[in-house]
Design an enzyme around this catalytic site. Structure first.
Site, PDB file in Angstrom:
ATOM      1  N   LYS A 191     -10.202   5.064  -0.995  1.00  0.00           N
ATOM      2  CA  LYS A 191      -9.262   3.976  -1.284  1.00  0.00           C
ATOM      3  C   LYS A 191      -9.000   3.173  -0.006  1.00  0.00           C
ATOM      4  O   LYS A 191      -9.324   3.630   1.106  1.00  0.00           O
ATOM      5  CB  LYS A 191      -7.959   4.557  -1.837  1.00  0.00           C
ATOM      6  CG  LYS A 191      -7.221   5.465  -0.866  1.00  0.00           C
ATOM      7  CD  LYS A 191      -6.048   6.183  -1.543  1.00  0.00           C
ATOM      8  CE  LYS A 191      -5.369   7.130  -0.569  1.00  0.00           C
ATOM      9  NZ  LYS A 191      -4.371   7.995  -1.235  1.00  0.00           N
ATOM     10  N   ARG A 216       7.277  11.257  -6.529  1.00  0.00           N
ATOM     11  CA  ARG A 216       6.801   9.885  -6.401  1.00  0.00           C
ATOM     12  C   ARG A 216       6.184   9.501  -7.740  1.00  0.00           C
ATOM     13  O   ARG A 216       6.725   8.689  -8.466  1.00  0.00           O
ATOM     14  CB  ARG A 216       5.799   9.766  -5.246  1.00  0.00           C
ATOM     15  CG  ARG A 216       5.345   8.354  -4.983  1.00  0.00           C
ATOM     16  CD  ARG A 216       4.310   8.278  -3.865  1.00  0.00           C
ATOM     17  NE  ARG A 216       3.089   9.029  -4.175  1.00  0.00           N
ATOM     18  CZ  ARG A 216       2.022   9.059  -3.397  1.00  0.00           C
ATOM     19  NH1 ARG A 216       2.009   8.389  -2.255  1.00  0.00           N
ATOM     20  NH2 ARG A 216       0.950   9.750  -3.741  1.00  0.00           N
ATOM     21  N   TYR A 219       3.693 -11.080  27.552  1.00  0.00           N
ATOM     22  CA  TYR A 219       4.872 -11.528  26.810  1.00  0.00           C
ATOM     23  C   TYR A 219       6.090 -10.681  27.146  1.00  0.00           C
ATOM     24  O   TYR A 219       5.992  -9.454  27.239  1.00  0.00           O
ATOM     25  CB  TYR A 219       4.619 -11.451  25.307  1.00  0.00           C
ATOM     26  CG  TYR A 219       3.761 -12.568  24.780  1.00  0.00           C
ATOM     27  CD1 TYR A 219       4.194 -13.887  24.841  1.00  0.00           C
ATOM     28  CD2 TYR A 219       2.524 -12.295  24.209  1.00  0.00           C
ATOM     29  CE1 TYR A 219       3.396 -14.911  24.344  1.00  0.00           C
ATOM     30  CE2 TYR A 219       1.728 -13.307  23.708  1.00  0.00           C
ATOM     31  CZ  TYR A 219       2.172 -14.615  23.782  1.00  0.00           C
ATOM     32  OH  TYR A 219       1.395 -15.615  23.291  1.00  0.00           O
ATOM     33  N   MET A 243      -1.553 -10.961  20.404  1.00  0.00           N
ATOM     34  CA  MET A 243      -2.284 -11.126  19.146  1.00  0.00           C
ATOM     35  C   MET A 243      -3.788 -10.930  19.347  1.00  0.00           C
ATOM     36  O   MET A 243      -4.457 -10.278  18.549  1.00  0.00           O
ATOM     37  CB  MET A 243      -2.010 -12.516  18.562  1.00  0.00           C
ATOM     38  CG  MET A 243      -2.624 -12.717  17.183  1.00  0.00           C
ATOM     39  SD  MET A 243      -2.415 -14.384  16.553  1.00  0.00           S
ATOM     40  CE  MET A 243      -0.663 -14.431  16.215  1.00  0.00           C
TER      41      MET A 243
HETATM   42  C1  PLP Z   1      -4.620   9.314  -0.706  1.00  0.00           C
HETATM   43  C2  PLP Z   1      -4.562  10.509  -1.550  1.00  0.00           C
HETATM   44  C3  PLP Z   1      -5.258  11.667  -1.181  1.00  0.00           C
HETATM   45  C4  PLP Z   1      -5.927  11.826   0.155  1.00  0.00           C
HETATM   46  O1  PLP Z   1      -4.958  12.188   1.105  1.00  0.00           O
HETATM   47  P1  PLP Z   1      -5.348  12.574   2.600  1.00  0.00           P
HETATM   48  O2  PLP Z   1      -4.063  13.031   3.185  1.00  0.00           O
HETATM   49  O3  PLP Z   1      -5.857  11.329   3.244  1.00  0.00           O
HETATM   50  O4  PLP Z   1      -6.377  13.629   2.508  1.00  0.00           O
HETATM   51  C5  PLP Z   1      -5.272  12.717  -2.075  1.00  0.00           C
HETATM   52  N1  PLP Z   1      -4.620  12.647  -3.258  1.00  0.00           N
HETATM   53  C6  PLP Z   1      -3.915  11.565  -3.633  1.00  0.00           C
HETATM   54  C7  PLP Z   1      -3.220  11.551  -4.935  1.00  0.00           C
HETATM   55  C8  PLP Z   1      -3.849  10.471  -2.789  1.00  0.00           C
HETATM   56  O5  PLP Z   1      -3.130   9.398  -3.149  1.00  0.00           O
END
Ligand code: PLP
Length: 353
Positions: free
Chosen positions: A34, A131, A252, A300
């Site tokens: 992702k 969550r 800066y 930047m």
């Molecule tokens: C992003 C995610 C993972 C991977 O988590 P890591 O800590 O990067 O290994 C696994 N399960 C779910 C549901 C996630 O959203």
């Protein structure tokens, strides 16, 4: 000369990390790609793992569409599932596996008119993170409704940990216990572990692990237990230098003031490339393999570094901001964040594989 800043992605390291992560437990493992593979480039990373990966995981359908369009035929799990009925049809068409984490997603499934046995679903149990996922007392009913949907080909049970990267806390054990109780009589494969759990909680291992950050070589634990290989090197070269007398400010806000004669190197990388602006003077960088520090604020497009201790270094010297010499976790800590955010935020610089 074009701007020499880039993110170099070591695909052999990615592969080694995946294989190592999977070998840490009995089951299969998703490579979580992702967020553009945590900033590493989802399509190329997935293509380079396609012959070994049991499956890929993405956050939402559009990320899966991109992988399918690039020719990825491995299973793809959509971790947030579908947002509406149209996406369920898309998931069916692309053979995506979809998470079901709330009642409305079951309702969509019941009304979607999909082909029989066309969809593998992953029922998400809220074992304590609060969550996403079904509350413990609602899991059985959710499972029953899914099992009655003609479109559902299989139901896998999954949950996610809130504190797997904190080995001293008992939260992960509590979550495992809660998950076990809520799913005791339910059939189907299970998936609990993210990277932290694979590294620190072997008792969480089930049929499928979901390997994210560890693929990219950034150990999420405070005390790294194993040697993962960093996949991304964020680097540039020194493109200008100057001597400053003692008492001169740099950058800066004039936040850093030299306390001795100082040779300042200028590097063409900045927060617009994803390097965090929050890091203080004294944050490490590696110049031609030797350590020195950032001095003055990150701008930047530019960063100023201290070349005084490195007389051999100068214009053209290689500067690594993170990678195999500088642990991205060190920079994340200096910036008050986690490696995940830094890696995901890398932008503007070309990637070189
Ligand atoms: C992003 C995610 C993972 C991977 O988590 P890591 O800590 O990067 O290994 C696994 N399960 C779910 C549901 C996630 O959203």
């Amino acid at each position: 000369m074009t701007r020499p800043s880039k993110a170099i992605i070591d695909l052999a390291a990615l592969r080694a990390n995946y294989l190592w992560g999977r070998s840490q437990q009995q089951g299969k493992a998703f490579a979580v790609v992702k967020a553009n593979a945590y900033g590493h480039g989802a399509v190329i990373c997935a293509q380079s793992l396609a012959d070994v990966a049991d499956g890929f995981a993405v956050a939402f359908c559009a990320e899966a569409v991109e992988l399918r369009a690039a020719g990825i035929t491995n299973p793809i799990l959509v971790l947030e599932g579908c947002f509406d009925i149209d996406e369920l049809h898309l998931a069916q068409k692309l053979s995506l596996w979809v998470a079901i984490h709330q009642e409305s997603q079951i309702r969509d499934l019941e009304h979607a008119n999909l082909d029989d046995d066309s969809l593998h679903v992953w029922l998400k149990v809220d074992s304590g993170m609060h969550r996403a996922g079904f509350a413990l007392g609602h899991v059985k009913l959710a499972h029953e409704r899914l099992a009655k949907c003609p479109a559902v080909a299989s139901i896998t049970l999954m949950s996610h940990f809130s504190c797997s990267d904190e080995p001293e806390k008992s939260t992960t054990l509590d979550q495992i216990k809660a998950f076990e109780q809520a799913t005791r009589d339910l059939p189907g494969a299970r998936s609990l572990s993210n990277s932290g759990a694979v590294l620190a909680w072997p008792q969480a291992a089930r049929d499928w692990a979901r390997l994210g950050i560890l693929l990219y070589g950034a150990d999420p634990l405070p005390q790294p237990v194993e040697k993962l290989i960093p996949v991304m090197t964020l680097q540039s070269t020194v493109f200008a230098e100057r001597w400053l007398e003692p008492g001169e400010p740099i950058g800066y806000g004039a936040r850093f003031v030299t306390n001795a004669k100082t040779r300042v190197g200028l590097v063409a990388l900045g927060y617009a490339d994803g390097y965090p602006r929050q890091v203080p003077s004294g944050t490490p960088v590696a110049v031609d393999g030797a350590l020195t520090t950032i001095i003055g604020r990150v701008s930047m497009d530019m960063i100023t570094i201290d070349l005084t201790p490195l007389p051999q270094a100068g214009i053209g010297s290689n500067v690594e901001f993170w990678g195999k010499q500088i642990d991205v976790n060190v920079i994340a800590q200096a910036a008050g964040t986690i490696s995940y955010e830094l890696l995901c935020n890398v932008k503007r610089v070309p990637k070189e594989y």
